[in-house]
Design a protein around this motif. Structure first.
Motif, PDB file in Angstrom:
ATOM      1  N   UNK A 123       0.807  -1.214   0.000  1.00 27.48           N
ATOM      2  CA  UNK A 123       0.000   0.000   0.000  1.00 27.48           C
ATOM      3  C   UNK A 123       0.843   1.267   0.000  1.00 27.48           C
ATOM      4  N   UNK A 124       2.150   1.116   0.195  1.00 20.21           N
ATOM      5  CA  UNK A 124       3.024   2.275   0.355  1.00 20.21           C
ATOM      6  C   UNK A 124       4.017   2.417  -0.785  1.00 20.21           C
ATOM      7  N   UNK A 125       4.517   3.647  -0.946  1.00 16.90           N
ATOM      8  CA  UNK A 125       5.610   3.934  -1.882  1.00 16.90           C
ATOM      9  C   UNK A 125       6.686   4.691  -1.129  1.00 16.90           C
ATOM     10  N   UNK A 126       7.930   4.376  -1.422  1.00 18.12           N
ATOM     11  CA  UNK A 126       9.059   5.098  -0.818  1.00 18.12           C
ATOM     12  C   UNK A 126       9.240   6.402  -1.590  1.00 18.12           C
ATOM     13  N   UNK A 149       1.180   7.085   0.423  1.00 19.43           N
ATOM     14  CA  UNK A 149       0.243   6.034   0.051  1.00 19.43           C
ATOM     15  C   UNK A 149       0.312   5.810  -1.451  1.00 19.43           C
ATOM     16  N   UNK A 150       0.287   4.575  -1.854  1.00 19.41           N
ATOM     17  CA  UNK A 150       0.203   4.232  -3.270  1.00 19.41           C
ATOM     18  C   UNK A 150      -1.094   4.842  -3.805  1.00 19.41           C
ATOM     19  N   UNK A 179       1.635   7.088   7.971  1.00 22.42           N
ATOM     20  CA  UNK A 179       0.910   7.198   6.694  1.00 22.42           C
ATOM     21  C   UNK A 179      -0.345   6.325   6.717  1.00 22.42           C
ATOM     22  N   UNK A 180      -0.225   5.106   7.200  1.00 26.67           N
ATOM     23  CA  UNK A 180      -1.360   4.185   7.233  1.00 26.67           C
ATOM     24  C   UNK A 180      -2.439   4.639   8.212  1.00 26.67           C
ATOM     25  N   UNK A 181      -2.033   5.100   9.388  1.00 30.58           N
ATOM     26  CA  UNK A 181      -3.008   5.566  10.375  1.00 30.58           C
ATOM     27  C   UNK A 181      -3.753   6.799   9.877  1.00 30.58           C
ATOM     28  N   UNK A 182      -3.033   7.713   9.239  1.00 28.70           N
ATOM     29  CA  UNK A 182      -3.681   8.918   8.692  1.00 28.70           C
ATOM     30  C   UNK A 182      -4.630   8.583   7.544  1.00 28.70           C
ATOM     31  N   UNK A 183      -4.383   7.457   6.875  1.00 29.44           N
ATOM     32  CA  UNK A 183      -5.246   7.038   5.760  1.00 29.44           C
ATOM     33  C   UNK A 183      -6.457   6.244   6.244  1.00 29.44           C
ATOM     34  N   UNK A 184      -6.531   5.950   7.553  1.00 33.07           N
ATOM     35  CA  UNK A 184      -7.719   5.290   8.085  1.00 33.07           C
ATOM     36  C   UNK A 184      -7.524   3.902   8.659  1.00 33.07           C
ATOM     37  N   UNK A 185      -6.293   3.425   8.756  1.00 30.45           N
ATOM     38  CA  UNK A 185      -6.069   2.110   9.363  1.00 30.45           C
ATOM     39  C   UNK A 185      -6.512   2.131  10.817  1.00 30.45           C
TER      40      UNK A 185
END
Length: 196
Positions: A123-126, A149-150, A179-185
């Motif tokens: 789900x992520x990009x560097x 986020x991808x 990043x994941x938590x801010x996206x809603x995880x």
């Protein structure tokens, strides 16, 4: 049953492997290291990593990542499989920057999971080609965001588990988790092969 001759991936000594019911009926990978080489790796005392960083692990990482010996992804496949086979969270390997991945020819975290037959989602990009290993502790802690986020990724309100090869300061995992938590995880845990 017949013996199959294979060789230790680190020292090239012959391995005598006799197939048994474990290798035939349950997910039990045949060994790819001799007992002498494997005994040099030190188990981690933490619950968020399998092994401690030591001289043997330093040599392994150098050969695997920097000398591009992708066959070494198999070394810890049984331990990774055992750790994650019942994992309910969606596993996300820490990604490499596309330029770095092209140079190395493979993603080391993804190959570890593939070798262990563990499903994962990316789900992520560097966002940077800089590696954390090229920075000192203070520089790592002050790093700008390392991930995004991808664009086609859908982060659901559920549990995720970030997986990386090694953790030293925790900066990489902290950035990816944010990043994941801010996206809603709902929840993001971390786990590494090696605790630095």
């Amino acid at each position: 049953m017949n013996k199959v001759e294979m060789f230790c991936l680190l020292c090239a000594q012959p391995l005598r492997i006799v197939p048994n019911w474990k290798t035939l009926f349950i997910r039990h990978f045949p060994p790819c290291l001799c007992e002498k080489c494997f005994s040099k790796f030190e188990l981690s005392s933490t619950t968020t990593a399998l092994y401690q960083y030591n001289d043997a692990m330093k040599k392994y990482l150098h050969q695997y990542k920097f000398l591009q010996d992708v066959a070494l992804a198999k070394v810890f496949r049984q331990q990774i499989h055992t750790q994650f086979k019942c994992e309910a969270a969606t596993i996300i390997p820490i990604p490499m920057h596309p330029i770095k991945q092209k140079e190395r020819t493979f993603s080391h975290t993804e190959e570890l999971l593939k070798a262990a037959n563990i499903p994962y989602t990316q789900l992520l990009e560097k966002t940077t080609v800089e590696t954390q290993s090229s920075k000192n502790r203070e520089q790592r802690l002050k790093s700008a965001s390392l991930f995004r986020l991808n664009p086609v990724a859908q982060v659901e309100h559920k549990d995720y588990l970030l997986f990386d090869d090694i953790q030293t300061t925790g900066t990489t995992m902290r950035h990816a988790k944010q990043v994941l938590l801010e996206a809603g995880a709902r929840n993001v845990r971390t786990f590494t092969l090696i605790n630095g």
